[in-house]
Each structure stands twice: as structure tokens, then as C-alpha cells.
Enzyme design. Structure first.
Site, mmCIF file in Angstrom:
data_model
loop_
_atom_site.group_PDB
_atom_site.id
_atom_site.type_symbol
_atom_site.label_atom_id
_atom_site.label_comp_id
_atom_site.label_asym_id
_atom_site.label_seq_id
_atom_site.Cartn_x
_atom_site.Cartn_y
_atom_site.Cartn_z
ATOM 1 N N ASN A 408 5.898 -31.290 -9.050
ATOM 2 C CA ASN A 408 5.545 -29.569 -9.079
ATOM 3 C C ASN A 408 7.527 -28.916 -8.695
ATOM 4 O OD1 ASN A 408 5.151 -26.535 -9.074
ATOM 5 N ND2 ASN A 408 2.793 -27.684 -8.611
ATOM 6 N N ASP A 409 7.368 -29.166 -7.048
ATOM 7 C CA ASP A 409 8.474 -28.365 -6.257
ATOM 8 C C ASP A 409 10.153 -29.045 -6.470
ATOM 9 O OD1 ASP A 409 6.537 -26.770 -4.974
ATOM 10 O OD2 ASP A 409 6.763 -28.904 -3.574
ATOM 11 N N ILE A 410 9.891 -30.160 -7.057
ATOM 12 C CA ILE A 410 11.022 -30.716 -7.601
ATOM 13 C C ILE A 410 11.656 -30.372 -8.563
ATOM 14 C CG2 ILE A 410 10.188 -32.839 -5.469
ATOM 15 C CD1 ILE A 410 9.967 -34.565 -8.679
ATOM 16 N N SER A 449 3.732 -27.639 -1.823
ATOM 17 C CA SER A 449 4.357 -26.480 -0.598
ATOM 18 C C SER A 449 3.476 -25.084 -0.668
ATOM 19 C CB SER A 449 5.789 -26.424 -0.783
ATOM 20 O OG SER A 449 5.707 -25.754 -2.733
#
Length: 480
Positions: A408-410, A449
Site C-alpha cells: 500500500n504505502d510503498i 500508516s
């Protein structure tokens, strides 16, 4: 008991093996051998230290070593790779607590030696450690006090910080930053009080100053890590690894154990370097992260327009069969679903069909450095197709299909496109540049996050909802 010369030789041998172990871990193909270097080095260290001069109580020591070894073997078999980050955090806490206990024990022995000197009593019958202290000068005993303070302080911070990190990684504590009223000033005030208590301890105020110092350090460790968000937990685990190393080094100075000093310094320095590298990979300020977000400001991400469009396995299989080049980006979701073996089988079939298949690995994918690399190696994915972010990021624009599995965040384009995003400036895998992107995800929730991902709303992105392992297993038979 073994002579001092044999113990010194064993310490050198173990130190060399530890260095070889660390060096070998930089390469996936050498990692297994490197782990064995570490195992043999630790076995040498434990045996020769236990049988060395000045060590007694083997009737207690050997059973405790056996219990610890059996507990470690049981944990190694029981703990899944998805639980490895919290296990590492838990083990760091044990090292920290050991440093605190050894510090207090050293202070009690030092106080006994000082009392016998004042009373003119012989130290005969005292412990080997106390007998060693009896031959030290007042200046050397002062240095011992400094070592005790450092060991207790670093150990206490490591203990409670690691406990909080364990709770956040295990989902028992919320991933959002939490601070008491006063925030960073509380940490600064507690640290200043620790300095004042240390000064009082050096000047003979009594052991109560050391007790209060430990309690304040416990608070600092707890409050410090509570103030760090879930997205920074991979850095925190690495940072606590460094703390545990420095705590071990402080114990080594206290016990005059050269091997413990060397080992602690290796762990402390390597953990600090890794934390710095990971901060750069996440565009985080190193000092800000280790101080619980000091100096950062809250920002808000831009609103995302559009909707997430789903696709079934048949649609994904059709795109894969038509593609010439495929990049797979794994994340923590792959670890949770234990989908690495299914992914390996998919890769085997795609490569058998003549397609160029590679993996794109972000430095902080998962919740532990190297998490994805270990899972893929376990599934026997060839090392030469597992590429780091810097090696593969420029290739997404010429790639037909990207499959994102539990990341997701990466892969969040907001890091580069939205200056107001909390992850603005973080280097990410530019998967959205590919012709087609398929995201394998359980549902429409946000990442670890808590940040929404615009990738999921882009025109060339389709969402394959469901368990990653089940979805990939369903894909495999459809590949021609």
C-alpha cells in the site's frame, strides 16, 4: 575451569565469526552460510564464557542455558514469518531488561566493596566479580559507575520501547502516534532529571538515585515509541536493535567482557546504520524518528476523486497471458496470507510461457528489513529476478502488467504527487507508470500508516479483492 588465554582466543574466534555473519547477510545467496557463522560464534561465546575464569554456579547456569535454548528452539518453530517483527521487538526487550538487572547487581557489588574498604574487612568469600572490583582504584570504580548508569538507562529505554513496539506490531496497541500533554518536553524533562540523578549517584547520594533513573528511563522508552506512528515501525525495530546492542556493550564494560563489548558494538553500529538507510528510503528525518516525531508537523492529504474498479481472476489471467513483461510487488499482505509459495508457482508458470517476470522490492516492504526477500527465498524464487527499488523503478513505464500483492504505502503516488501528504517525498515504487496494474487486496481499507492510496483510483488500475493466497492460487491454472 579454562585458562584465561583459551577464553581470549575463543572471544577472538567468536568475534570473527560474528563479523563474517554480518558481512554475509548483505547477499541473499550467502545468507544461509552467514547465519551458521553466527550460530557457531554464539555457541563458542556461550560455552567459553560459562567455563571461563571467575564464573561459578554452573549447577544453576547450565540448566538455565538449557531452558533458554529450548525456549528459543520452540519459538523458532512456532513463530510464523508474519510474526517475526514483533518477535524481534520482544527479544530486544529481554536484552534491555538484562542490562538493567546487571547494572543493579554491579552497583550492589560495588557498594559492598566500598563498604569493606571503609571497614577494613577482607573480601574473601565474596563473588568473583566483587573480588575483581576489590583490586580496582577509586577512579576505576567511578568509571564502573558511569558504565552502570549507561547500561541501566539504555537498557530501560530499550525494554519499554521494545514492549510498545511489540504491541504496535502485534496490533495490541493502535498504530497512530500518542503523546501525553507536554509531548517532547516530557521526554526532555525526564532526560534532564536522569542526568541530575546520575550526578547525584556519582557523588554518593545512594542507590535510590539509580532506581529513580531507571524508572524515568522506563517512562522515556514507553513515551518515545508511543509517539511514533505505525508507518515508521520498521525503522523503530531497527533502531531498537541498535539500542539493544549498545546496552549489551555497556554490560560488557561493566563485566569486563571483551566479547560482549565487541558483539554489542557490532549490533549497535549496524542497527544504527540500517535505521539511517531506512529513514532515507522513507524520506524520514533520522533524528525526528528516534525522538518520536520531534520537529515534524501534521499535514493532510488531498481529496481523492473517482472510484475503485474491481476485476475477477479471469480478467487478470487474460492480461497476464497477453503480457510480455510482468513485475510483481509484494508487501505485508503477502506475508499475512502466506501467499509466497503460490506466488512462486505463478512466476514459474509465467516464465515457462516465455514472459519476463521480475519482483520489485521496496527497502521497507513488510514490517522488518528484508521481510519480502526472506519470504521469496523461502519459496525458492530465483535471486536474480528479485530487484531492489533503485534497480527496477525506471522499468515500470515499459512494463505490460504489474501485480501488487498486499502493498500500500510503498506504491502510493501521493508521495510524489501530493506535497500535503504525510508521506510526501518518500521514495516509492512507480507502479502506476505501467500499462496495467492489478492490486491484490482484502478490501478497501487504508494501509498500515492509515493513508488513502490514489493508485487504487487510477484508470489503469484494477482491484482484485480477496485473500492473496486464494487469488493467486486461482490465477495459476489460467496461465497458458
Amino acid at each position: 575451569m579454562l585458562q584465561h588465554e583459551f577464553v581470549s582466543a575463543a572471544a577472538i574466534a567468536a568475534s570473527v565469526l560474528f563479523i563474517l555473519s554480518l558481512g554475509g547477510l548483505s547477499n541473499q545467496e550467502k545468507a544461509k552460510r552467514a547465519v551458521w557463522y553466527g550460530i557457531v560464534g554464539m555457541a563458542i561465546a556461550v560455552v567459553f564464557t560459562a567455563l571461563g575464569p571467575g564464573v561459578g554456579g554452573l549447577g544453576w547456569l547450565i540448566p538455565l542455558m538449557l531452558i533458554g535454548g529450548l525456549a528459543g528452539a520452540w519459538l523458532a518453530r512456532k513463530v510464523e514469518m508474519t510474526e517475526m517483527p514483533q518477535l524481534v521487538a520482544a527479544l530486544h526487550s529481554v536484552v534491555g531488561l538484562a542490562a538493567v538487572f546487571i547494572g543493579f547487581n554491579a552497583e550492589m557489588e560495588r557498594a559492598r566493596v566500598v563498604a569493606t574498604r571503609v571497614a577494613g574487612i577482607d573480601v574473601e568469600g565474596f563473588s568473583a566479580f566483587a573480588a575483581t572490583l576489590a583490586h580496582k582504584t577509586p577512579l576505576e570504580l567511578t568509571f564502573l559507575q558511569i558504565e552502570v548508569v549507561l547500561g541501566v538507562f539504555i537498557g530501560a529505554v530499550t525494554f519499554t520501547g521494545s514492549v510498545v513496539a511489540f504491541g504496535k506490531l502485534a496490533g495490541k496497541i493502535g498504530g497512530k502516534p500518542h503523546k501525553l500533554p507536554g509531548g517532547h518536553m516530557l521526554n526532555a524533562g525526564a532526560a534532564l532529571l536522569c542526568v541530575l540523578l546520575a550526578v547525584g549517584y556519582f557523588n554518593g547520594a545512594g542507590a535510590w538515585t539509580l532506581v529513580l533513573l531507571a524508572l524515568l528511563a522506563f517512562f522515556i522508552g514507553w513515551h518515545l515509541i508511543m509517539g511514533i506512528g505505525g508507518a515508521d515501525m520498521p525503522v523503530v525495530v531497527s533502531m531498537l536493535n541498535s539500542y539493544s546492542g549498545w546496552a549489551a556493550a555497556a554490560i560488557g564494560f561493566t563485566l569486563s567482557n571483551d566479547l560482549l563489548i565487541v558483539t554489542g558494538a557490532l549490533v549497535g553500529s549496524s542497527g544504527a546504520i540500517l535505521s539511517y538507510i531506512m529513514c532515507k528510503a522513507m524520506n524520514r528525518n533520522f533524528v525526528s524518528v528516534i525522538l518520536g516525531g520531534f520537529g515534524t508537523t501534521q499535514s493532510e492529504a488531498a481529496e481523492i476523486e473517482g472510484e475503485q474498479v474491481s476485476i475477477d481472476t479471469g480478467g487478470v489471467a487474460s492480461a497476464l497471458n497477453d503480457a510480455d513483461s510482468v513485475i510483481i510487488v509484494p508487501g505485508y499482505g503477502m506475508a499475512v496470507a502466506q501467499a509466497q509459495n503460490a506466488v512462486s508457482e505463478l512466476v514459474r508458470k509465467l516464465r515457462g510461457a516465455g514472459k519476463n517476470v521480475r519482483f520489485g522490492i521496496h527497502p521497507v516492504a513488510g514490517r522488518l528489513p528484508g521481510h519480502m526477500n526472506v519470504l521469496l527465498a523461502e519459496a525458492r524464487v530465483p535471486y536474480d529476478i528479485v530487484m531492489e527499488m533503485d534497480e527496477i523503478n525506471d522499468d515500470f513505464a515499459s512494463t505490460d502488467v504489474v501485480i501488487v500483492i498486499g502493498s500500500n504505502d510503498i506504491v502510493n503516488p501521493a508521495a510524489q504527487e501530493d506535497p500535503g501528504s504525510p508521506i510526501a517525498g518518500m521514495p516509492v515504487l512507480k507502479v502506476w507508470e505501467a500499462k496495467q496494474v492489478f492490486v491484490c487486496k482484502r478490501g478497501q481499507g487504508t494501509g498500515y500508516s492509515g493513508i488513502e492510496n490514489p493508485l487504487f483510483f487510477k484508470e489503469n488500475t484494477r482491484m482484485l479483492y480477496g485473500d492473496a493466497r486464494g487469488s493467486i492460487d486461482a490465477l495459476v491454472p489460467m496461465i497458458d
